[in-house]
Design a protein around this motif. Structure first.
Motif, short mmCIF file in Angstrom:
data_model
loop_
_atom_site.label_atom_id
_atom_site.label_comp_id
_atom_site.label_asym_id
_atom_site.label_seq_id
_atom_site.Cartn_x
_atom_site.Cartn_y
_atom_site.Cartn_z
N UNK A 258 10.99 -38.29 5.71
CA UNK A 258 11.43 -37.04 5.09
C UNK A 258 12.57 -36.39 5.85
N UNK A 259 13.26 -37.14 6.72
CA UNK A 259 14.27 -36.53 7.59
C UNK A 259 15.43 -35.95 6.77
N UNK A 260 15.98 -36.75 5.85
CA UNK A 260 17.14 -36.29 5.08
C UNK A 260 16.76 -35.11 4.20
N UNK A 261 15.61 -35.15 3.50
CA UNK A 261 15.21 -34.05 2.64
C UNK A 261 14.88 -32.80 3.46
N UNK B 32 10.40 -15.93 2.96
CA UNK B 32 10.20 -17.34 2.64
C UNK B 32 9.67 -18.08 3.86
N UNK B 33 8.65 -18.90 3.64
CA UNK B 33 8.09 -19.75 4.69
C UNK B 33 8.55 -21.18 4.40
N UNK B 34 9.27 -21.77 5.34
CA UNK B 34 9.79 -23.13 5.18
C UNK B 34 8.82 -24.08 5.87
N UNK B 35 8.25 -24.99 5.10
CA UNK B 35 7.31 -25.98 5.64
C UNK B 35 8.06 -27.29 5.85
N UNK B 36 7.97 -27.84 7.05
CA UNK B 36 8.71 -29.05 7.41
C UNK B 36 7.70 -30.11 7.83
N UNK B 37 7.87 -31.30 7.28
CA UNK B 37 7.04 -32.45 7.63
C UNK B 37 7.79 -33.28 8.68
N UNK C 52 16.41 -28.94 3.15
CA UNK C 52 15.56 -27.75 3.04
C UNK C 52 15.93 -26.73 4.10
N UNK C 53 16.10 -27.17 5.35
CA UNK C 53 16.42 -26.22 6.43
C UNK C 53 17.83 -25.65 6.27
N UNK C 54 18.75 -26.45 5.74
CA UNK C 54 20.10 -25.93 5.51
C UNK C 54 20.07 -24.82 4.47
N UNK C 55 19.30 -25.01 3.40
CA UNK C 55 19.18 -23.97 2.38
C UNK C 55 18.46 -22.74 2.93
N UNK C 56 17.40 -22.95 3.70
CA UNK C 56 16.64 -21.82 4.25
C UNK C 56 17.50 -21.01 5.22
N UNK C 57 18.32 -21.68 6.01
CA UNK C 57 19.20 -20.94 6.93
C UNK C 57 20.22 -20.12 6.16
N UNK C 58 20.70 -20.65 5.05
CA UNK C 58 21.69 -19.94 4.25
C UNK C 58 21.08 -18.71 3.58
N UNK C 59 19.79 -18.75 3.21
CA UNK C 59 19.17 -17.60 2.54
C UNK C 59 19.06 -16.39 3.46
N UNK D 146 0.83 -1.21 0.00
CA UNK D 146 0.00 0.00 0.00
C UNK D 146 0.87 1.26 0.00
N UNK D 147 2.07 1.16 0.55
CA UNK D 147 3.00 2.31 0.54
C UNK D 147 3.83 2.39 -0.73
N UNK D 148 3.52 1.53 -1.71
CA UNK D 148 4.19 1.64 -3.00
C UNK D 148 5.44 0.81 -3.15
N UNK D 149 5.62 -0.24 -2.33
CA UNK D 149 6.82 -1.07 -2.42
C UNK D 149 6.43 -2.49 -2.84
N UNK D 150 7.36 -3.15 -3.49
CA UNK D 150 7.11 -4.50 -3.98
C UNK D 150 7.43 -5.53 -2.89
N UNK D 151 6.83 -6.71 -3.02
CA UNK D 151 7.07 -7.79 -2.06
C UNK D 151 6.93 -9.14 -2.73
N UNK D 152 7.65 -10.12 -2.17
CA UNK D 152 7.61 -11.50 -2.67
C UNK D 152 7.55 -12.44 -1.48
N UNK D 153 6.57 -13.34 -1.50
CA UNK D 153 6.39 -14.32 -0.44
C UNK D 153 6.20 -15.68 -1.09
N UNK D 154 7.06 -16.65 -0.72
CA UNK D 154 6.88 -17.99 -1.28
C UNK D 154 7.09 -19.03 -0.20
N UNK D 155 6.39 -20.15 -0.39
CA UNK D 155 6.48 -21.29 0.53
C UNK D 155 7.40 -22.33 -0.09
N UNK D 156 8.24 -22.93 0.76
CA UNK D 156 9.29 -23.84 0.29
C UNK D 156 9.32 -25.06 1.20
N UNK D 157 9.51 -26.23 0.62
CA UNK D 157 9.58 -27.45 1.42
C UNK D 157 9.43 -28.68 0.54
#
Length: 803
Positions: A362-365, A352-357, A369-376, A30-41
């Motif tokens: 799914x432990x190894x995968x 980014x929202x990291x979804x974990x099962x 996912x969490x290693x990549x999310x922490x790096x971002x 609303x203040x004129x700025x762009x945004x990006x939100x994505x879910x990852x997992x």
């Protein structure tokens, strides 16, 4: 362990997640700025549920739409005032053009689609029925807003428009994926779209359908229509697995009102276009777990490839920021990263929202996912600057509206007309009616003397009234002018006062700017120090992680060594116990053999004593033999290593002791140091190869081997051992010998001790001669042999009965 800015549990509510993650992006929109939100997992971890929600509990997307329309609801522009072009820009139209556009759109016939429109179901209604009524504070009230939405998917690295409504043409044949015509009314596959770059270097999808919406229900209905076209499939891991990345884009166009606060300012430079992209990424999956085949396997490969490209781009950005390099980021390797290149380059805020099962499978995968999310989290993007102000007075919309309301209220109280022009006409009419009425100017007779004087009198009255009104007007003008001068002087004094205050404020602002510059420099210095400390901490963390891994590997190695040591100790204990039992059995066997040997010696001595007793008790039977014995004894003879039998004994034919394996080919190994034994029984092996040293050539021709070994026994006599074995061929082409049997040839001298104790020859007594003869007879009839596999062991002697 991994660190994140916020961690939500399994029982977190959708509103709490929206307030922390998505609401700041809506405020920036609303203040004129762009945004990006994505879910990852990984697949099946709840990404689509997080984005869309469920019945009765809407997700992030419906809550974002509801917050936007709750905030800008009363300030929305009429439909088609803002018009998007095909180059990712926006144009503005006046009210008349927008009205004509609306009328033209209403007059257009609705195109018939191959399939009917989706009817709103209870699940759809529950998703958008958000009772929180969340809104953004401090919305600019002097702007007008319009919302546009679009929905695309990236399937197999191709972009498709989910809102595209292809007109149905029954005459033109349609083609399916098998390149064959389909029946009338079948689904027409959409065409892929291309990516382009606008004049501001922002990426957009050409030909994408963008719909202007005016409410949450209308926006979510558009989303639901595209959601029904999205590609999903049933796999082993997820019953409704998304096979594509979906991107729902919300564009917000806003422009300020004019100075009167009535109409939109017709300046394209003052238009602000911001967008919020909500991305539902497809989950990564492994083919060996999902059992995918054919198209599903191809889809999984493209999904994993696009996610790997996203990870590579983030890693390159991180390296560029950490090490100050300018390495090229491979945005173009995937349509997903190419579309959002501007966000990663600093054109908006990314979350980014990291979804974990929590499933064990799914432990190894999930770790990946969490290693990549922490790096971002280590990647920083620049924030866009605020847009410039339009220069108009703020609050003009409500002031204009308040003025209109007050004017209408006062006119209604007076009972007069509301329109300003009618008021001016009524004022002029009242002024004209205040003058005296003109008499009739019609002359009926030439001698009429009253009409003209009456007219002159009325005109003179009017002239006097006009002069009086002019005088009064002049007085009023003078008074008003005086009032204006007084007002001007007061305004001038106030202006001087305001100018003084403004100069003071300017000086204060200048001082504050200097202080702000100093603080900014200090902030930059502190940020640089913080960056250095963060890099140092990162290096230390990596060293710590490496040391921990090394420590874990060393501890595992020590544990393995300890387990190996315990196994070796147990093995050695078993070997010691086995060896102890073996030697105990060997000692028992040797003791038994020694006892048997001693018993045999005692038996021999008993036999000698019996023979001596028989000689003593029966001397007549031995008398004929004595002279010959004495004559033979008188002859000096040299004692050999093994004394021969008496000359008076009958001649004995020389016999060779035949080996038990005489029918085979043998290698007879006799070392050069071997001495002849001159015994009656000699080893004789026919067809043998006699060698002084064992050689491979000789062993290759035979299958048996015999070694002659001589050693000095405890009684001083030579003991000969024949060590026999079998010859085997080895894998390397050589020869090996395995010993299987030992035969022993041993000589004993009954009078050996006496001769050693008495070197000079003396006449022995009679019993001694008989004893010597008896010992020689006994000795010549004794042989020593060891048989392979004998339970009695080595050293067992077979004795023959004396003659």
């Amino acid at each position: 362990q991994y660190s994140f800015k916020e961690v939500f549990g399994t029982l977190v509510a959708q509103k709490q997640l929206f307030d922390v993650v998505a609401k700041p992006l809506v405020e920036d929109l609303i203040r004129g700025k762009n945004g990006l939100l994505f879910t990852y997992g990984v697949t099946g971890s709840g990404k689509t549920h997080t984005m869309t929600g469920s019945a009765g509990d809407g997700g992030l997307l419906p809550r974002c739409l509801d917050t936007i329309f709750n905030s800008i609801g009363p300030f929305q522009a009429k439909r088609f005032v803002f018009k998007l072009d095909d180059k990712n820009g926006v144009d503005i139209q006046c009210e008349v053009d927008a009205l004509l556009e609306r009328q033209r759109r209403d007059a257009m016939p609705t195109p018939k689609l191959p399939s009917g429109r989706h009817q709103m179901d209870p699940e759809f209604a529950d998703m958008i029925n958000v009772q929180d009524h969340c809104k953004v504070e401090e919305v600019d009230e002097d702007n007008v807003y319009s919302v546009f939405v679009s929905y695309i998917e990236i399937y197999n690295n191709y972009i498709y428009d989910l809102l595209e409504e292809t007109p149905f043409e029954p005459i033109k044949p349609k083609w399916n994926s098998c390149s064959t015509p389909v029946r009338t009314g079948d689904f027409i596959p959409p065409q892929s779209k291309l990516l382009r770059e606008d004049q501001n270097h922002n990426m957009y999808v050409t030909g994408c359908t963008e719909v202007e919406v005016k409410s949450t229900e209308e926006a979510f209905e558009v989303f639901w229509r595209g959601q029904k076209k999205r590609r999903i499939a049933n796999t082993q891991l997820n019953r409704e697995s998304s096979r594509s990345h979906s991107v729902f884009t919300i564009k917000l166009a806003q422009a300020p009102l004019d100075a009167d606060g009535d109409n939109v300012l017709q300046e394209k430079e003052q238009i602000t276009l911001s967008q919020l992209s909500l991305v539902d990424l497809a989950g990564s999956e492994r083919a060996n777990r999902s059992k995918a085949e054919g198209n599903r396997l191809r889809e999984a490969g493209n999904i994993n490839q696009s996610l790997m490209t996203l990870r590579t781009c983030i890693e390159v950005l991180r390296e560029n920021q950490m090490y100050g390099i300018n390495k090229m980021v491979p945005y173009r390797d995937s349509k997903l990263t190419h579309l959002f290149k501007n966000y990663f380059d600093g054109e908006g805020k990314v979350r980014m929202i990291v979804c974990v099962n929590p499933k064990a499978e799914d432990y190894e995968e999930s770790l990946q996912v969490m290693r990549f999310a922490e790096m971002t989290q280590e990647v920083e993007v620049a924030r866009p600057v605020d847009r410039p102000l339009c220069g108009l007075t703020p609050g003009r919309r409500f002031r204009n509206q308040a003025f209109r309301d007050e004017l209408s209220r006062k006119l209604e109280m007076r009972g007069g007309p509301v329109n300003g022009e009618t008021e001016e006409q009524s004022a002029s009419d009242a002024l004209l009616h205040s003058f005296p009425p003109l008499p009739s100017c019609e002359l009926l007779d030439v001698n009429d003397d009253q009409t003209i004087p009456k007219l002159i009198e009325v005109l003179e009255q009017r002239q006097r009234l006009r002069r009086a009104m002019q005088d009064e007007f002049s007085k009023n003008v003078l008074a008003f002018r005086t009032m204006l001068q007084e007002l001007d002087s007061s305004v001038a004094s106030k202006d001087n006062y305001v100018q003084g205050k403004l100069s003071e404020k300017d000086r204060t602002i200048t001082g504050q700017k200097v202080e702000l510059e100093r603080l900014e420099k200090k902030i930059k210095t502190l940020e640089y120090k913080i960056e250095i400390l963060e890099k140092t901490a990162t290096i230390y963390e990596e060293d710590k992680r490496n040391l921990q891994q090394e420590l874990e590997s060393q501890s595992q190695k020590l544990q393995r060594q300890a387990s190996d040591k315990r196994r070796l100790e147990a093995r050695l204990q078993g070997m010691v116990a086995e060896t102890t039992m073996k030697w105990e059995r060997e000692c028992e066997r040797r003791v038994a053999a020694k006892q048997l040997e001693m018993q045999n010696k005692l038996w021999v001595k008993d036999e000698k004593l019996k023979q001596l007793k028989a000689i003593v008790t029966d001397p007549k039977a031995q008398k004929p033999e004595r002279p010959s014995r004495e004559r033979d004894r008188e002859k000096p003879a040299q004692r050999a290593l093994s004394p021969p039998p008496a000359p008076a004994a009958p001649p004995v034919r020389l016999r060779h002791r035949r080996s038990r394996s005489a029918g085979e080919r043998w290698v007879d190994h006799k070392p050069p140091s071997s001495l002849p034994t001159e015994t009656v029984m000699q080893p004789h092996v026919p067809h043998a190869i006699t060698v002084a040293a064992a050689s491979e050539k000789a062993l290759a021709k035979c299958d048996k081997y015999m070694l002659t070994h001589q050693e000095l026994a405890s009684d001083g006599e030579i003991e000969t051992k024949l060590i026999k074995g079998d010859v085997f061929k080895t894998r390397g082409g050589g020869q090996a010998v395995q010993f299987t049997d030992i035969e022993t040839l041993k000589q004993e001298s009954p009078t050996g001790r006496k001769r050693r104790s008495s070197p000079s020859r003396a006449d022995p007594p009679e019993d001694a001669a008989d004893s010597e003869w008896t010992d020689v007879e006994t000795r010549c009839s004794v042989a020593v042999e060891m048989r392979a596999g004998s339970a009695l062991g080595p050293g067992y002697q077979h004795h023959a009965q004396p003659k």
